[in-house]
Design an enzyme around this catalytic site. Structure first.
Site, short mmCIF file in Angstrom:
data_model
loop_
_atom_site.label_atom_id
_atom_site.label_comp_id
_atom_site.label_asym_id
_atom_site.label_seq_id
_atom_site.Cartn_x
_atom_site.Cartn_y
_atom_site.Cartn_z
N ARG A 28 0.87 -1.17 0.00
CA ARG A 28 0.00 0.00 0.00
C ARG A 28 0.91 1.22 0.00
O ARG A 28 2.06 1.16 0.47
CB ARG A 28 -0.87 0.02 1.26
N LYS A 52 -1.25 -2.14 8.33
CA LYS A 52 -2.40 -1.65 9.09
C LYS A 52 -2.36 -2.22 10.50
O LYS A 52 -1.89 -3.34 10.71
CB LYS A 52 -3.70 -2.06 8.40
N HIS A 120 -2.66 2.00 -5.97
CA HIS A 120 -3.40 0.83 -5.51
C HIS A 120 -3.63 -0.18 -6.64
O HIS A 120 -3.74 -1.38 -6.39
CB HIS A 120 -4.73 1.26 -4.87
N ARG A 123 -1.20 -2.89 -6.60
CA ARG A 123 -1.48 -3.93 -5.60
C ARG A 123 -2.33 -5.03 -6.25
O ARG A 123 -2.10 -6.22 -6.05
CB ARG A 123 -2.17 -3.29 -4.41
N HIS A 146 -3.41 -9.65 4.31
CA HIS A 146 -4.84 -9.57 4.62
C HIS A 146 -5.17 -10.45 5.81
O HIS A 146 -4.60 -11.52 5.97
CB HIS A 146 -5.68 -10.06 3.43
N TYR A 155 -9.24 -8.75 -4.64
CA TYR A 155 -8.09 -8.45 -5.50
C TYR A 155 -7.87 -9.50 -6.56
O TYR A 155 -7.29 -9.24 -7.60
CB TYR A 155 -6.82 -8.37 -4.64
#
Length: 172
Positions: A28, A52, A120, A123, A146, A155
């Protein structure tokens, strides 16, 4: 996209390394911006990604990514007290921002004659390429960091060319 980065210039080497990392590691923009010099383990062939939720995860450092980073660090990154991996092109040399990452990707797309593109999208490209290379959805989810398989499924666009090879013709 990579061919549009002028690797003969310091900025071009930085941009090439940024686009390579985004496209190969599925980072990201915020993860790329947070990278620091100490996050690259050259001997171990790994890179630490701050994701994250303040999660720190180690990813393998592919050879092409390592080469792009090395070229940038040796001939593109200005001397600076800033420990961020990627710096802006003008003094004072500070870490780049997520909006700068977006500008790098969109600028490379424009130079390559491609439609407008976000960071993005790279990605998504990384996920698709992993699937084409035979990785499972679970493995793609690990690389993209994830927590949920449902996130990965978003994705993982279906590869229609690969499906044509195994699909039977519709009965007439």
């Amino acid at each position: 996209l990579l061919g549009s980065c002028d690797r003969g210039s310091a900025v071009g080497r930085r941009d090439f390394a940024v686009v390579t990392m985004l496209g190969r590691l599925g980072l990201r923009a915020g993860e790329l911006v947070a990278l620091e010099l100490a996050d690259v383990d050259w001997r171990g062939g790994e890179i630490v990604v701050r994701g994250k939720g303040n999660r720190h995860e180690r990813l393998p450092l592919p050879v092409d990514v390592g080469r792009a980073l090395s070229a940038y660090l040796r001939g593109g990154r200005h001397a600076s007290e800033c420990r961020r991996l990627f710096l802006g092109a003008r003094a004072p040399y500070r870490g780049i921002t997520s909006s700068a990452v977006s500008a790098i990707v969109s600028g490379a797309a424009r130079k390559a004659g491609l439609p407008p593109m976000s960071s993005h999208r790279l990605r998504h490209t990384a996920a698709t390429e992993l699937l084409r290379a035979g990785a499972s959805l679970s493995e793609v989810g690990q690389v993209l960091r994830h927590r949920s398989a449902l996130s990965t499924a978003i994705y993982a666009k279906v590869d229609r060319l690969a499906l044509r090879q195994i699909a039977r013709p519709w009965p007439a």
